[in-house]
Design a protein around this motif. Sequence first.
Motif, PDB file in Angstrom:
ATOM      1  N   THR A   1       0.827  -1.213   0.000  1.00 31.35           N
ATOM      2  CA  THR A   1       0.000   0.000   0.000  1.00 31.35           C
ATOM      3  C   THR A   1       0.857   1.257   0.000  1.00 31.35           C
ATOM      4  O   THR A   1       0.315   2.358  -0.061  1.00 31.35           O
ATOM      5  N   ARG A   2       2.161   1.100   0.083  1.00 30.82           N
ATOM      6  CA  ARG A   2       3.060   2.246   0.069  1.00 30.82           C
ATOM      7  C   ARG A   2       3.063   2.884  -1.319  1.00 30.82           C
ATOM      8  O   ARG A   2       3.234   2.203  -2.329  1.00 30.82           O
ATOM      9  N   LYS A   3       2.864   4.199  -1.375  1.00 31.07           N
ATOM     10  CA  LYS A   3       2.767   4.899  -2.650  1.00 31.07           C
ATOM     11  C   LYS A   3       4.138   5.256  -3.194  1.00 31.07           C
ATOM     12  O   LYS A   3       5.020   5.698  -2.458  1.00 31.07           O
ATOM     13  N   ILE A   4       4.287   5.058  -4.494  1.00 35.25           N
ATOM     14  CA  ILE A   4       5.455   5.589  -5.189  1.00 35.25           C
ATOM     15  C   ILE A   4       4.946   6.647  -6.166  1.00 35.25           C
ATOM     16  O   ILE A   4       3.754   6.713  -6.474  1.00 35.25           O
ATOM     17  N   PHE A   5       5.841   7.487  -6.649  1.00 38.68           N
ATOM     18  CA  PHE A   5       5.441   8.555  -7.557  1.00 38.68           C
ATOM     19  C   PHE A   5       5.028   7.972  -8.910  1.00 38.68           C
ATOM     20  O   PHE A   5       5.624   6.995  -9.388  1.00 38.68           O
ATOM     21  N   PRO A   6       4.004   8.557  -9.544  1.00 35.46           N
ATOM     22  CA  PRO A   6       3.565   8.070 -10.851  1.00 35.46           C
ATOM     23  C   PRO A   6       4.710   8.086 -11.877  1.00 35.46           C
ATOM     24  O   PRO A   6       5.506   9.024 -11.926  1.00 35.46           O
ATOM     25  N   ASP A   7       4.788   7.023 -12.646  1.00 35.80           N
ATOM     26  CA  ASP A   7       5.741   6.869 -13.754  1.00 35.80           C
ATOM     27  C   ASP A   7       7.191   6.697 -13.327  1.00 35.80           C
ATOM     28  O   ASP A   7       8.072   6.572 -14.184  1.00 35.80           O
ATOM     29  N   VAL A   8       7.466   6.672 -12.026  1.00 37.81           N
ATOM     30  CA  VAL A   8       8.863   6.505 -11.626  1.00 37.81           C
ATOM     31  C   VAL A   8       9.358   5.101 -11.976  1.00 37.81           C
ATOM     32  O   VAL A   8      10.500   4.926 -12.421  1.00 37.81           O
ATOM     33  N   ALA A   9       8.510   4.083 -11.826  1.00 37.74           N
ATOM     34  CA  ALA A   9       8.921   2.722 -12.197  1.00 37.74           C
ATOM     35  C   ALA A   9       9.155   2.621 -13.701  1.00 37.74           C
ATOM     36  O   ALA A   9      10.084   1.935 -14.155  1.00 37.74           O
ATOM     37  N   LEU A  10       8.330   3.292 -14.488  1.00 42.14           N
ATOM     38  CA  LEU A  10       8.507   3.309 -15.940  1.00 42.14           C
ATOM     39  C   LEU A  10       9.839   3.952 -16.302  1.00 42.14           C
ATOM     40  O   LEU A  10      10.607   3.421 -17.120  1.00 42.14           O
ATOM     41  N   HIS A  11      10.128   5.100 -15.704  1.00 37.21           N
ATOM     42  CA  HIS A  11      11.385   5.799 -15.987  1.00 37.21           C
ATOM     43  C   HIS A  11      12.583   4.922 -15.639  1.00 37.21           C
ATOM     44  O   HIS A  11      13.518   4.764 -16.437  1.00 37.21           O
ATOM     45  N   TYR A  12      12.568   4.309 -14.453  1.00 34.90           N
ATOM     46  CA  TYR A  12      13.699   3.509 -14.021  1.00 34.90           C
ATOM     47  C   TYR A  12      13.862   2.258 -14.879  1.00 34.90           C
ATOM     48  O   TYR A  12      14.988   1.824 -15.146  1.00 34.90           O
ATOM     49  N   SER A  13      12.767   1.680 -15.315  1.00 33.11           N
ATOM     50  CA  SER A  13      12.848   0.511 -16.199  1.00 33.11           C
ATOM     51  C   SER A  13      13.481   0.887 -17.528  1.00 33.11           C
ATOM     52  O   SER A  13      14.278   0.118 -18.099  1.00 33.11           O
ATOM     53  N   MET A  14      13.141   2.067 -18.033  1.00 34.68           N
ATOM     54  CA  MET A  14      13.734   2.539 -19.288  1.00 34.68           C
ATOM     55  C   MET A  14      15.226   2.826 -19.108  1.00 34.68           C
ATOM     56  O   MET A  14      16.038   2.517 -19.978  1.00 34.68           O
ATOM     57  N   LEU A  15      15.583   3.396 -17.966  1.00 29.09           N
ATOM     58  CA  LEU A  15      17.001   3.651 -17.697  1.00 29.09           C
ATOM     59  C   LEU A  15      17.773   2.349 -17.555  1.00 29.09           C
ATOM     60  O   LEU A  15      18.937   2.244 -17.985  1.00 29.09           O
ATOM     61  N   SER A  16      17.146   1.346 -16.959  1.00 28.65           N
ATOM     62  CA  SER A  16      17.790   0.046 -16.799  1.00 28.65           C
ATOM     63  C   SER A  16      18.179  -0.559 -18.142  1.00 28.65           C
ATOM     64  O   SER A  16      19.177  -1.279 -18.242  1.00 28.65           O
ATOM     65  N   ALA A  17      17.397  -0.243 -19.187  1.00 29.62           N
ATOM     66  CA  ALA A  17      17.631  -0.803 -20.517  1.00 29.62           C
ATOM     67  C   ALA A  17      18.401   0.142 -21.435  1.00 29.62           C
ATOM     68  O   ALA A  17      18.630  -0.177 -22.607  1.00 29.62           O
ATOM     69  N   ALA A  18      18.844   1.291 -20.904  1.00 30.26           N
ATOM     70  CA  ALA A  18      19.466   2.312 -21.744  1.00 30.26           C
ATOM     71  C   ALA A  18      20.823   1.867 -22.278  1.00 30.26           C
ATOM     72  O   ALA A  18      21.705   1.472 -21.517  1.00 30.26           O
ATOM     73  N   HIS A  19      20.974   1.915 -23.602  1.00 33.81           N
ATOM     74  CA  HIS A  19      22.248   1.651 -24.275  1.00 33.81           C
ATOM     75  C   HIS A  19      22.835   0.286 -23.907  1.00 33.81           C
ATOM     76  O   HIS A  19      24.052   0.130 -23.775  1.00 33.81           O
ATOM     77  N   THR A  20      21.966  -0.682 -23.724  1.00 36.07           N
ATOM     78  CA  THR A  20      22.428  -2.033 -23.441  1.00 36.07           C
ATOM     79  C   THR A  20      21.406  -3.021 -23.981  1.00 36.07           C
ATOM     80  O   THR A  20      20.448  -2.627 -24.654  1.00 36.07           O
ATOM     81  N   ILE A  21      21.601  -4.289 -23.706  1.00 31.90           N
ATOM     82  CA  ILE A  21      20.689  -5.328 -24.185  1.00 31.90           C
ATOM     83  C   ILE A  21      19.899  -5.873 -22.999  1.00 31.90           C
ATOM     84  O   ILE A  21      20.334  -5.755 -21.845  1.00 31.90           O
ATOM     85  N   PRO A  22      18.728  -6.487 -23.248  1.00 40.37           N
ATOM     86  CA  PRO A  22      17.905  -6.994 -22.140  1.00 40.37           C
ATOM     87  C   PRO A  22      18.633  -7.969 -21.222  1.00 40.37           C
ATOM     88  O   PRO A  22      18.362  -8.035 -20.026  1.00 40.37           O
ATOM     89  N   GLU A  23      19.573  -8.738 -21.786  1.00 41.04           N
ATOM     90  CA  GLU A  23      20.285  -9.727 -20.984  1.00 41.04           C
ATOM     91  C   GLU A  23      21.332  -9.095 -20.065  1.00 41.04           C
ATOM     92  O   GLU A  23      21.870  -9.764 -19.185  1.00 41.04           O
ATOM     93  N   ALA A  24      21.633  -7.824 -20.277  1.00 40.21           N
ATOM     94  CA  ALA A  24      22.660  -7.152 -19.478  1.00 40.21           C
ATOM     95  C   ALA A  24      22.164  -5.773 -19.058  1.00 40.21           C
ATOM     96  O   ALA A  24      22.633  -4.752 -19.552  1.00 40.21           O
ATOM     97  N   PRO A  25      21.189  -5.709 -18.148  1.00 36.97           N
ATOM     98  CA  PRO A  25      20.646  -4.413 -17.733  1.00 36.97           C
ATOM     99  C   PRO A  25      21.680  -3.566 -16.993  1.00 36.97           C
ATOM    100  O   PRO A  25      22.629  -4.090 -16.398  1.00 36.97           O
ATOM    101  N   ASN A  26      21.486  -2.253 -17.061  1.00 34.00           N
ATOM    102  CA  ASN A  26      22.349  -1.353 -16.301  1.00 34.00           C
ATOM    103  C   ASN A  26      22.155  -1.575 -14.808  1.00 34.00           C
ATOM    104  O   ASN A  26      21.036  -1.831 -14.364  1.00 34.00           O
ATOM    105  N   PRO A  27      23.221  -1.471 -14.030  1.00 38.36           N
ATOM    106  CA  PRO A  27      23.077  -1.676 -12.581  1.00 38.36           C
ATOM    107  C   PRO A  27      22.417  -0.496 -11.886  1.00 38.36           C
ATOM    108  O   PRO A  27      22.629   0.669 -12.256  1.00 38.36           O
TER     109      PRO A  27
END
Length: 304
Positions: free
Chosen positions: A136-162
């Motif tokens: 029930t803990r709230k997170i800010f809207p779209d923050v998970a989307l942003h972080y997921s996109m950053l995780s995949a930035a300039h790399t491949i799905p098998e090697a996400p950014n740390p």
Amino acid sequence: MTIFGHVFNHSTKYAASHVRNPLRNMWRMLRLFFVRPLPGIKVMLQWNKKVISSLTETDGFFRIDWKSDTEVDAGWHQVMVKAGDDAGGIVGQGLVFVPHKTQFGFISDIDDTIMVSHSGTVWQRMKTLLFNSPHTRKIFPDVALHYSMLSAAHTIPEAPNPFFYVSSSEWNLYDYLVDVFRFRKLPEGAFLLNQIKRWYAIIKTGKTKHQGKLLRIARIFEAFPNQRFVLLGDNSQSDPDIYFKLAEKYGSRVHAVYIRVVNSRRLPVTEQTLQSLEEKGIKVCLFTHSAEAIAHSRAIGLIV
């Protein structure tokens, strides 16, 4: 490699995340601070055929550093840690995170950057912490989307950014935070938290001198000298100042800084700090909504 842990006289795991009864949630949260750390306890870590030992400190904390004899694949690896003497004791299972060799790493604050925490107001912060379960803990809207996109930035799905989550929240909250992040589908990452607090200091939870947080982030830069980092925080406390000091020390290795506006009274000094960062050639984004941060990441080519 480095692994952190604590030894207590009873389990501190936060249970029953799905419970929506505020009073039951409060009790489960309070139990995390009613801990009795065990100092001077021998702990032994087993990694492949190597055994490394250490002793717990006054707050039950231990840190073990070692070097693997063999090449280690990127990803998560299990380790076993035994606390106590050879004849008895207890065994705990831990995880070691080996990042992929990607171009970028991401270091993020948690309270009021990812989760709505009201860090600037004691009673609102306590109410939010005590009466909300991980689900029930709230997170800010779209923050998970942003972080997921950053995780995949300039790399491949098998090697996400740390991702590294560095917070003033205490180690008491580790299981709670991991549950929040997994439920909200935030990228897996390593948590670096603040020193354990006992029940009589719970009202000070999330409060620490910024020097400790600065040192924890600096250790990440030192551990991964070949990566550039994007720093994400908010202006409720000291994130802008901490990130400016890191930029002074590590220069171009700080690729970008994102600061969420949660305290309008601190906006002028926050803008001044970010302007100083921009003058150093660092990309900056001052935002209120994560959608603005996503647009900025697209504009600078960090995500597509």
